[in-house]
Design a protein around this motif. Sequence first.
Motif, PDB file in Angstrom:
ATOM      1  N   VAL A  36       8.262 126.350 -27.211  1.00  0.00           N
ATOM      2  CA  VAL A  36       6.864 126.741 -27.390  1.00  0.00           C
ATOM      3  C   VAL A  36       6.567 126.981 -28.867  1.00  0.00           C
ATOM      4  CG1 VAL A  36       5.188 128.587 -26.952  1.00  0.00           C
ATOM      5  CG2 VAL A  36       6.542 127.670 -25.074  1.00  0.00           C
ATOM      6  N   MET A  37       7.447 127.695 -29.549  1.00  0.00           N
ATOM      7  CA  MET A  37       7.239 127.959 -30.973  1.00  0.00           C
ATOM      8  C   MET A  37       7.251 126.664 -31.789  1.00  0.00           C
ATOM      9  SD  MET A  37       6.559 131.096 -31.345  1.00  0.00           S
ATOM     10  CE  MET A  37       6.669 131.259 -33.123  1.00  0.00           C
ATOM     11  N   ALA A  38       8.097 125.732 -31.432  1.00  0.00           N
ATOM     12  CA  ALA A  38       8.135 124.444 -32.125  1.00  0.00           C
ATOM     13  C   ALA A  38       6.829 123.687 -31.898  1.00  0.00           C
ATOM     14  CB  ALA A  38       9.328 123.626 -31.657  1.00  0.00           C
ATOM     15  N   MET A  39       6.305 123.750 -30.684  1.00  0.00           N
ATOM     16  CA  MET A  39       5.015 123.107 -30.411  1.00  0.00           C
ATOM     17  C   MET A  39       3.904 123.761 -31.227  1.00  0.00           C
ATOM     18  SD  MET A  39       5.275 122.364 -26.279  1.00  0.00           S
ATOM     19  CE  MET A  39       3.540 122.604 -26.102  1.00  0.00           C
ATOM     20  N   ILE A  40       3.921 125.076 -31.312  1.00  0.00           N
ATOM     21  CA  ILE A  40       2.909 125.785 -32.093  1.00  0.00           C
ATOM     22  C   ILE A  40       2.980 125.356 -33.550  1.00  0.00           C
ATOM     23  CG2 ILE A  40       2.304 128.055 -33.041  1.00  0.00           C
ATOM     24  CD1 ILE A  40       2.997 129.211 -30.248  1.00  0.00           C
ATOM     25  N   SER A  41       4.184 125.294 -34.093  1.00  0.00           N
ATOM     26  CA  SER A  41       4.316 124.932 -35.508  1.00  0.00           C
ATOM     27  C   SER A  41       3.898 123.491 -35.773  1.00  0.00           C
ATOM     28  CB  SER A  41       5.733 125.173 -36.007  1.00  0.00           C
ATOM     29  OG  SER A  41       6.638 124.259 -35.444  1.00  0.00           O
ATOM     30  N   SER A  42       4.091 122.617 -34.815  1.00  0.00           N
ATOM     31  CA  SER A  42       3.745 121.212 -35.052  1.00  0.00           C
ATOM     32  C   SER A  42       2.309 120.869 -34.669  1.00  0.00           C
ATOM     33  CB  SER A  42       4.715 120.297 -34.309  1.00  0.00           C
ATOM     34  OG  SER A  42       4.545 120.433 -32.918  1.00  0.00           O
ATOM     35  N   GLU A  43       1.743 121.575 -33.701  1.00  0.00           N
ATOM     36  CA  GLU A  43       0.414 121.212 -33.217  1.00  0.00           C
ATOM     37  C   GLU A  43      -0.676 122.208 -33.603  1.00  0.00           C
ATOM     38  OE1 GLU A  43       0.620 120.243 -29.057  1.00  0.00           O
ATOM     39  OE2 GLU A  43       2.462 119.106 -29.361  1.00  0.00           O
ATOM     40  N   ALA A  44      -0.397 123.496 -33.490  1.00  0.00           N
ATOM     41  CA  ALA A  44      -1.433 124.498 -33.754  1.00  0.00           C
ATOM     42  C   ALA A  44      -1.529 124.827 -35.242  1.00  0.00           C
ATOM     43  CB  ALA A  44      -1.163 125.770 -32.954  1.00  0.00           C
ATOM     44  N   VAL A  45      -0.396 124.814 -35.915  1.00  0.00           N
ATOM     45  CA  VAL A  45      -0.364 125.133 -37.343  1.00  0.00           C
ATOM     46  C   VAL A  45       0.432 124.032 -38.038  1.00  0.00           C
ATOM     47  CG1 VAL A  45       0.144 126.925 -39.034  1.00  0.00           C
ATOM     48  CG2 VAL A  45      -0.281 127.581 -36.669  1.00  0.00           C
ATOM     49  N   PRO A  46      -0.182 122.844 -38.206  1.00  0.00           N
ATOM     50  CA  PRO A  46       0.585 121.687 -38.672  1.00  0.00           C
ATOM     51  C   PRO A  46       0.986 121.697 -40.146  1.00  0.00           C
ATOM     52  CG  PRO A  46      -1.707 121.082 -38.363  1.00  0.00           C
ATOM     53  CD  PRO A  46      -1.566 122.490 -37.897  1.00  0.00           C
ATOM     54  N   ASP A  47       0.419 122.596 -40.955  1.00  0.00           N
ATOM     55  CA  ASP A  47       0.818 122.648 -42.362  1.00  0.00           C
ATOM     56  C   ASP A  47       0.496 124.016 -42.948  1.00  0.00           C
ATOM     57  OD1 ASP A  47      -1.923 122.545 -42.527  1.00  0.00           O
ATOM     58  OD2 ASP A  47      -2.011 120.785 -43.811  1.00  0.00           O
ATOM     59  N   GLY A  48       0.942 124.205 -44.160  1.00  0.00           N
ATOM     60  CA  GLY A  48       0.662 125.454 -44.843  1.00  0.00           C
ATOM     61  C   GLY A  48       1.804 126.449 -44.736  1.00  0.00           C
ATOM     62  N   GLU A  49       1.556 127.620 -45.293  1.00  0.00           N
ATOM     63  CA  GLU A  49       2.593 128.651 -45.365  1.00  0.00           C
ATOM     64  C   GLU A  49       3.001 129.166 -43.989  1.00  0.00           C
ATOM     65  OE1 GLU A  49       3.275 132.957 -47.461  1.00  0.00           O
ATOM     66  OE2 GLU A  49       1.876 131.538 -48.400  1.00  0.00           O
ATOM     67  N   ILE A  50       2.037 129.342 -43.100  1.00  0.00           N
ATOM     68  CA  ILE A  50       2.362 129.816 -41.746  1.00  0.00           C
ATOM     69  C   ILE A  50       3.202 128.780 -41.017  1.00  0.00           C
ATOM     70  CG2 ILE A  50       1.402 130.440 -39.494  1.00  0.00           C
ATOM     71  CD1 ILE A  50      -0.894 131.783 -41.008  1.00  0.00           C
ATOM     72  N   HIS A  51       2.862 127.506 -41.203  1.00  0.00           N
ATOM     73  CA  HIS A  51       3.652 126.425 -40.593  1.00  0.00           C
ATOM     74  C   HIS A  51       5.098 126.492 -41.076  1.00  0.00           C
ATOM     75  CE1 HIS A  51       4.959 122.454 -39.301  1.00  0.00           C
ATOM     76  NE2 HIS A  51       5.340 122.232 -40.541  1.00  0.00           N
ATOM     77  N   ARG A  52       5.282 126.581 -42.392  1.00  0.00           N
ATOM     78  CA  ARG A  52       6.641 126.619 -42.947  1.00  0.00           C
ATOM     79  C   ARG A  52       7.402 127.846 -42.447  1.00  0.00           C
ATOM     80  NH1 ARG A  52       3.607 124.577 -47.034  1.00  0.00           N
ATOM     81  NH2 ARG A  52       3.335 126.577 -48.110  1.00  0.00           N
ATOM     82  N   ALA A  53       6.723 128.975 -42.381  1.00  0.00           N
ATOM     83  CA  ALA A  53       7.375 130.200 -41.896  1.00  0.00           C
ATOM     84  C   ALA A  53       7.745 130.063 -40.421  1.00  0.00           C
ATOM     85  CB  ALA A  53       6.457 131.403 -42.102  1.00  0.00           C
ATOM     86  N   THR A  54       6.863 129.451 -39.633  1.00  0.00           N
ATOM     87  CA  THR A  54       7.144 129.268 -38.208  1.00  0.00           C
ATOM     88  C   THR A  54       8.310 128.309 -38.005  1.00  0.00           C
ATOM     89  OG1 THR A  54       4.809 129.642 -37.714  1.00  0.00           O
ATOM     90  CG2 THR A  54       6.124 128.650 -35.975  1.00  0.00           C
ATOM     91  N   VAL A  55       8.330 127.238 -38.776  1.00  0.00           N
ATOM     92  CA  VAL A  55       9.445 126.279 -38.695  1.00  0.00           C
ATOM     93  C   VAL A  55      10.749 126.972 -39.065  1.00  0.00           C
ATOM     94  CG1 VAL A  55      10.441 124.203 -39.745  1.00  0.00           C
ATOM     95  CG2 VAL A  55       8.039 124.209 -39.037  1.00  0.00           C
ATOM     96  N   GLU A  56      10.734 127.768 -40.115  1.00  0.00           N
ATOM     97  CA  GLU A  56      11.947 128.480 -40.527  1.00  0.00           C
ATOM     98  C   GLU A  56      12.386 129.470 -39.447  1.00  0.00           C
ATOM     99  OE1 GLU A  56      15.267 129.612 -42.633  1.00  0.00           O
ATOM    100  OE2 GLU A  56      13.997 127.848 -42.843  1.00  0.00           O
ATOM    101  N   PHE A  57      11.417 130.158 -38.853  1.00  0.00           N
ATOM    102  CA  PHE A  57      11.742 131.096 -37.773  1.00  0.00           C
ATOM    103  C   PHE A  57      12.400 130.363 -36.612  1.00  0.00           C
ATOM    104  CE2 PHE A  57      10.632 132.990 -33.697  1.00  0.00           C
ATOM    105  CZ  PHE A  57      11.215 134.233 -33.832  1.00  0.00           C
ATOM    106  N   VAL A  58      11.820 129.248 -36.216  1.00  0.00           N
ATOM    107  CA  VAL A  58      12.374 128.460 -35.095  1.00  0.00           C
ATOM    108  C   VAL A  58      13.783 127.991 -35.445  1.00  0.00           C
ATOM    109  CG1 VAL A  58      12.131 126.315 -33.773  1.00  0.00           C
ATOM    110  CG2 VAL A  58      10.141 127.777 -34.155  1.00  0.00           C
ATOM    111  N   ASN A  59      13.977 127.561 -36.679  1.00  0.00           N
ATOM    112  CA  ASN A  59      15.315 127.111 -37.089  1.00  0.00           C
ATOM    113  C   ASN A  59      16.329 128.249 -37.034  1.00  0.00           C
ATOM    114  OD1 ASN A  59      14.475 124.482 -37.539  1.00  0.00           O
ATOM    115  ND2 ASN A  59      14.062 124.819 -39.703  1.00  0.00           N
ATOM    116  N   GLN A  60      15.951 129.402 -37.542  1.00  0.00           N
ATOM    117  CA  GLN A  60      16.875 130.539 -37.535  1.00  0.00           C
ATOM    118  C   GLN A  60      17.112 131.058 -36.120  1.00  0.00           C
ATOM    119  OE1 GLN A  60      18.710 131.535 -40.105  1.00  0.00           O
ATOM    120  NE2 GLN A  60      17.748 129.889 -41.266  1.00  0.00           N
ATOM    121  N   ALA A  61      16.053 131.183 -35.334  1.00  0.00           N
ATOM    122  CA  ALA A  61      16.199 131.653 -33.954  1.00  0.00           C
ATOM    123  C   ALA A  61      17.001 130.641 -33.133  1.00  0.00           C
ATOM    124  CB  ALA A  61      14.831 131.891 -33.319  1.00  0.00           C
ATOM    125  N   GLY A  62      16.880 129.375 -33.468  1.00  0.00           N
ATOM    126  CA  GLY A  62      17.641 128.342 -32.775  1.00  0.00           C
ATOM    127  C   GLY A  62      19.137 128.491 -32.950  1.00  0.00           C
TER     128      GLY A  62
END
Length: 94
Positions: A36-62
């Motif tokens: 779900v978080m990966a979908m949010i980062s790719s679809e709801a927040v596709p770029d910007g600082e929040i996107h990068r932070a969400t991607v990093e969070f998903v990577n670390q939580a993964g």
Amino acid sequence: MDSNLIIDDDYVLRLGAECQRQGKAVEDLLNRYLRVMAMISSEAVPDGEIHRATVEFVNQAGRLSGKVGEASQLVSKICSSFIAQVDGDDQFLY
């Protein structure tokens, strides 16, 4: 140590199995959450600082993925080993 100590083998083994079952449930929930978080980062927040932070969070939580399951399997093995150890050590009583 109490000389009247009684170890309920079935209880210890059930506890280990329940821990393993709960660990699998947590793993499943974590994986669903990460999807779900990966979908949010790719679809709801596709770029910007929040996107990068969400991607990093998903990577670390993964990085936790698989760890809970491994830990719960280890507890189950320890429960089984405990019973085997006690049975071996107390063999002279049987």
